[in-house]
Design a protein around this motif. Sequence first.
Motif, short mmCIF file in Angstrom:
data_model
loop_
_atom_site.label_atom_id
_atom_site.label_comp_id
_atom_site.label_asym_id
_atom_site.label_seq_id
_atom_site.Cartn_x
_atom_site.Cartn_y
_atom_site.Cartn_z
N ASN A 51 5.62 4.47 4.56
CA ASN A 51 4.67 5.56 4.81
C ASN A 51 3.50 5.40 3.85
O ASN A 51 3.66 4.88 2.74
CB ASN A 51 5.34 6.91 4.59
CG ASN A 51 6.55 7.10 5.45
OD1 ASN A 51 6.47 6.97 6.67
ND2 ASN A 51 7.70 7.36 4.84
N ASN B 268 -0.15 6.88 1.91
CA ASN B 268 -1.09 7.92 1.50
C ASN B 268 -2.47 7.30 1.38
O ASN B 268 -2.63 6.27 0.72
CB ASN B 268 -0.74 8.48 0.10
CG ASN B 268 0.30 9.58 0.16
OD1 ASN B 268 0.64 10.07 1.23
ND2 ASN B 268 0.78 9.97 -1.00
N PHE C 245 1.60 3.19 -0.74
CA PHE C 245 2.70 3.34 0.24
C PHE C 245 4.02 3.46 -0.49
O PHE C 245 4.15 3.09 -1.65
CB PHE C 245 2.71 2.15 1.21
CG PHE C 245 2.92 0.82 0.55
CD1 PHE C 245 4.17 0.25 0.45
CD2 PHE C 245 1.84 0.13 0.02
CE1 PHE C 245 4.36 -0.97 -0.17
CE2 PHE C 245 2.02 -1.11 -0.60
CZ PHE C 245 3.28 -1.66 -0.69
N ILE D 71 -5.79 13.89 -0.07
CA ILE D 71 -4.74 12.93 0.26
C ILE D 71 -4.35 13.11 1.72
O ILE D 71 -4.07 14.22 2.18
CB ILE D 71 -3.51 13.11 -0.65
CG1 ILE D 71 -3.89 12.81 -2.11
CG2 ILE D 71 -2.38 12.17 -0.22
CD1 ILE D 71 -2.76 12.98 -3.10
C1 LIG Z 1 1.86 10.79 -1.27
O1 LIG Z 1 1.40 11.93 -1.97
C2 LIG Z 1 2.36 12.95 -2.10
C3 LIG Z 1 1.69 14.18 -2.66
O2 LIG Z 1 0.84 13.87 -3.73
C4 LIG Z 1 3.48 12.40 -2.98
O3 LIG Z 1 4.47 13.37 -3.16
C5 LIG Z 1 4.08 11.16 -2.30
O4 LIG Z 1 5.04 10.58 -3.15
C6 LIG Z 1 3.00 10.14 -2.02
N1 LIG Z 1 3.52 9.07 -1.21
C7 LIG Z 1 3.05 7.83 -1.27
C8 LIG Z 1 3.54 6.93 -0.20
O5 LIG Z 1 2.23 7.45 -2.10
#
Ligand SMILES: *[C@@H]1O[C@H](CO)[C@@H](O)[C@H](O)[C@H]1NC(C)=O
Length: 182
Positions: free
Chosen positions: A69, A71, A64, A86
């Motif tokens: 947010n 991922n 996060f 992802i």
């Molecule tokens: C989620 O993944 C995207 C693309 O890989 C990246 O740019 C972003 O920083 C990531 N965000 C988190 C919350 O990990």
Amino acid sequence: MFIYLTMLSAMLWTQCFNVEVHPQKEFDLQKFSGPWYRVGLADDSPLFVPWRRYVQVSKGNISFDMDGNVNLTAWGTGPKGCICQIYYYKKTDLPGQFTYFSDRQQRVKDVTVVETNYTEYSMVVKYKELVKEFSQVSLYGRLPILREEILERFRNYSLSLGFSAESILTPSSIDPCSDSRH
Ligand SMILES: *[C@@H]1O[C@H](CO)[C@@H](O)[C@H](O)[C@H]1NC(C)=O
Ligand SMILES: *[C@@H]1O[C@H](CO)[C@@H](O)[C@H](O)[C@H]1NC(C)=O
Ligand SMILES: *[C@@H]1O[C@H](CO)[C@@H](O)[C@H](O)[C@H]1NC(C)=O
Ligand SMILES: *[C@@H]1O[C@H](CO)[C@@H](O)[C@H](O)[C@H]1NC(C)=O
């Protein structure tokens, strides 16, 4: 008359909204993050029926950002070997509830962590306005195998949301891509 109408509306309310999805109380994203296995899946969508027998336990990782947010990085077997996907879950004002844009179904869905004890298991509901075809329940475990009691809890919960018994899967085989690099 008033009491009758109140009762009637209460009854209609429970019939139309018997599927109420609330996030885990005092949801803690930090404790929820890190590696999880998807140990169970309930999916009643007709398009998914032919795929049910291929479902295996797979691995994912929750990370996060500072805004909250999320991922979900998920590893699995694709047509040409191991793949990594992802999924981006955008936070909402309600802790434990996120929104997600499904590329496959071209629509926004809610993703709600309905129950978790952080160290052993989580139940996550993905849904679109309670339309069963676009809804899913996942059971996550910190380990690829969970106690039978937790599996039963997941089955009971999915049935209570209206999923059919055949749609509730708790596979015993583990996706070979889950452990290759982690
Ligand atoms: C989620 O993944 C995207 C693309 O890989 C990246 O740019 C972003 O920083 C990531 N965000 C988190 C919350 O990990
Ligand atoms: C998994 O998530 C944790 C916690 O958010 C993060 O520190 C770690 O880098 C992630 N690992 C991978 C392989 O994405
Ligand atoms: C929560 O996880 C721990 C393992 O870390 C387990 O002992 C406990 O029984 C779990 N609680 C519930 C309600 O399943
Ligand atoms: C699942 O539901 C059955 C039938 O209502 C009940 O007997 C059982 O205790 C429930 N199991 C769990 C783990 O909640």
